[in-house]
Scaffold this motif. Sequence first.
Motif, PDB file in Angstrom:
ATOM      1  N   THR A  15       0.887  -1.366  -0.055  1.00 45.88           N
ATOM      2  CA  THR A  15      -0.124  -0.009   0.088  1.00 45.88           C
ATOM      3  C   THR A  15       0.846   1.186  -0.129  1.00 45.88           C
ATOM      4  O   THR A  15       1.882   1.411   0.579  1.00 45.88           O
ATOM      5  CB  THR A  15      -0.928   0.167   1.144  1.00 45.88           C
ATOM      6  OG1 THR A  15      -0.113   0.012   2.520  1.00 45.88           O
ATOM      7  CG2 THR A  15      -1.749  -1.225   1.121  1.00 45.88           C
TER       8      THR A  15
ATOM      9  N   LYS B  44     -10.965   0.654   7.442  1.00 43.72           N
ATOM     10  CA  LYS B  44     -11.864  -0.507   7.392  1.00 43.72           C
ATOM     11  C   LYS B  44     -12.073  -1.052   8.951  1.00 43.72           C
ATOM     12  O   LYS B  44     -11.426  -0.780   9.716  1.00 43.72           O
ATOM     13  CB  LYS B  44     -11.307  -1.766   6.561  1.00 43.72           C
ATOM     14  CG  LYS B  44     -12.202  -3.111   6.434  1.00 43.72           C
ATOM     15  CD  LYS B  44     -11.479  -4.393   6.010  1.00 43.72           C
ATOM     16  CE  LYS B  44     -12.371  -5.232   5.828  1.00 43.72           C
ATOM     17  NZ  LYS B  44     -12.784  -5.704   7.166  1.00 43.72           N
TER      18      LYS B  44
ATOM     19  N   THR C 147     -16.210  -8.474   4.002  1.00 44.74           N
ATOM     20  CA  THR C 147     -14.913  -8.319   3.049  1.00 44.74           C
ATOM     21  C   THR C 147     -15.325  -6.902   2.177  1.00 44.74           C
ATOM     22  O   THR C 147     -16.374  -6.684   1.746  1.00 44.74           O
ATOM     23  CB  THR C 147     -15.263  -9.546   1.762  1.00 44.74           C
ATOM     24  OG1 THR C 147     -14.897 -10.775   2.796  1.00 44.74           O
ATOM     25  CG2 THR C 147     -14.073  -9.379   0.929  1.00 44.74           C
TER      26      THR C 147
ATOM     27  N   LEU D  52      -9.901  -6.310   0.974  1.00 42.92           N
ATOM     28  CA  LEU D  52      -9.444  -6.432   2.301  1.00 42.92           C
ATOM     29  C   LEU D  52     -10.369  -7.633   3.264  1.00 42.92           C
ATOM     30  O   LEU D  52     -11.959  -7.399   2.936  1.00 42.92           O
ATOM     31  CB  LEU D  52      -9.777  -5.203   3.243  1.00 42.92           C
ATOM     32  CG  LEU D  52      -9.076  -4.088   2.384  1.00 42.92           C
ATOM     33  CD1 LEU D  52      -9.351  -2.772   3.195  1.00 42.92           C
ATOM     34  CD2 LEU D  52      -7.497  -4.263   2.416  1.00 42.92           C
TER      35      LEU D  52
ATOM     36  N   ARG E  38     -10.388  -8.408   8.643  1.00 41.78           N
ATOM     37  CA  ARG E  38      -9.193  -7.461   8.755  1.00 41.78           C
ATOM     38  C   ARG E  38      -9.861  -6.099   9.006  1.00 41.78           C
ATOM     39  O   ARG E  38     -11.016  -5.663   8.858  1.00 41.78           O
ATOM     40  CB  ARG E  38      -8.444  -7.183   7.497  1.00 41.78           C
ATOM     41  CG  ARG E  38      -7.349  -6.248   7.622  1.00 41.78           C
ATOM     42  CD  ARG E  38      -6.565  -6.841   6.174  1.00 41.78           C
ATOM     43  NE  ARG E  38      -5.137  -6.222   6.260  1.00 41.78           N
ATOM     44  CZ  ARG E  38      -4.222  -6.718   5.367  1.00 41.78           C
ATOM     45  NH1 ARG E  38      -4.595  -7.422   4.252  1.00 41.78           N
ATOM     46  NH2 ARG E  38      -2.911  -5.768   5.344  1.00 41.78           N
TER      47      ARG E  38
ATOM     48  N   VAL F 220      -5.826  -0.571   7.262  1.00 45.68           N
ATOM     49  CA  VAL F 220      -4.551  -0.889   6.656  1.00 45.68           C
ATOM     50  C   VAL F 220      -3.774   0.514   6.648  1.00 45.68           C
ATOM     51  O   VAL F 220      -4.191   1.442   6.239  1.00 45.68           O
ATOM     52  CB  VAL F 220      -4.726  -1.369   5.235  1.00 45.68           C
ATOM     53  CG1 VAL F 220      -3.365  -1.791   4.484  1.00 45.68           C
ATOM     54  CG2 VAL F 220      -5.516  -2.627   5.245  1.00 45.68           C
TER      55      VAL F 220
ATOM     56  N   VAL G  87      -1.530  -5.989   0.829  1.00 46.70           N
ATOM     57  CA  VAL G  87      -2.931  -6.351   0.580  1.00 46.70           C
ATOM     58  C   VAL G  87      -3.117  -7.018  -0.725  1.00 46.70           C
ATOM     59  O   VAL G  87      -2.295  -7.250  -1.354  1.00 46.70           O
ATOM     60  CB  VAL G  87      -3.804  -4.821   0.580  1.00 46.70           C
ATOM     61  CG1 VAL G  87      -3.523  -4.150   1.811  1.00 46.70           C
ATOM     62  CG2 VAL G  87      -3.270  -4.140  -0.460  1.00 46.70           C
TER      63      VAL G  87
END
Length: 412
Positions: free
Chosen positions: A338, A344, A349, A388, A392, A395, A401
């Motif tokens: 990233t 998130k 998902t 993602l 999770r 990030v 990822v």
Amino acid sequence: MGCCDTPGLMAIEDALATMLERITPIQATETLPLAQALGYVLAEDLHSPIFVPPFANSAMDGYAVRLSDLQSDTPLAIAGKAFAGQPFIGEWPVGSCVRIMTGAKIPTGCDAVIMQEQVQLTDAGVVFTSVHAKPQMNIRPKGDDIELGALVLAKGARLTPRDIPMIATLGIAQVRVFQKPKVAFFSTGDELKPLGTTLADGDIYDSNRYGIKPLLENFGCDAIDLGIIPDCPDQLKATFLRAQQLADVVITSGGVSVGEADYTKDILAELGEIGFWKLAIKPGKPFAFGQLEDAWFCGLPGNPVSAFLTLYVLVQPMLAKLAGHSEWQAPQTIPAVTRSAFKKSPGRTDYQRGIYGIENGQFVVESTGNQSSGAFRSMSLANCFVVLERDRGSVEIGETVQIELFNSTMYA
């Protein structure tokens, strides 16, 4: 207790497996002229009726020779010429060569073709300089590309712009294909207005149909646009009844959430059955799948990104199976580092929109910005999804990822 009353959200993998398990490919076929077959799925294996090329031919502009005539440095006379479509015909005397062009048929007895850059033309004939000729040099053998009877394309292959000219080289003028799935779709909501009208307070333009139609066509379907249907149970029911008579699959945009005016789910329960509703996906949680009396049903969320995403991720593989496209494959997933942070929360998902690149041989990815399900600009800028995992959290920059590269349906 029905699926829609069950607490919790269904995993994407389980939802997709349920859909694919229930779908049976269309069996109806038709025979089409090759020029009209692009995007259709082959209904039978395609074997070559000929050798390609059908005769040995020259890979170079040059001179056809017999190796035995090159044993001395004696110049060779030119016995004649061979062009593509105009083979050398006649006697080929010992101690001579044949001027030949790329694609021309190899004269009988020829061992090799010497490229024209390796010869000198003199008054005495052709002199071959610094030539280390080998048997069959610069000669394309008969059947070098495709052998007679070879399997060229298997049943279940969807015909691409690369396949059509290849089939044409075989002299095949018609192909037997599966009929394309017919998909009727419409948007629901009093707030939606067609393009070209003036928006009143609280109105928005209906953009979803303009994303649904090209994706369906790129998936290889016949798309039937039924327009915008207001939040009226009677009109919605009538549209469902009409749609299932027109199509193999009915797709709606909006009306599958939990608002007071979301009638689609209730009408579906009346006219058919709901396979599942509410998935552990973001965006796109209120996605519905079920069956009407005469057609399958997929209910997309109303938010533009959610509708587009669920159509691409969930409906695309279902339609591929329905079309008999047995060679369809899910988009490729690749690890990437990233270059921006991604927010998130665990639980679903998350398919965030990203832009990937390659730095020093490593895939890298950054966010397209606003990831709201109503902000379609993030989709327009993207060239991949940043997938993602369900459990999770957020990030940070520098983490790894999984990115899912868009397949060709996003670009055609």
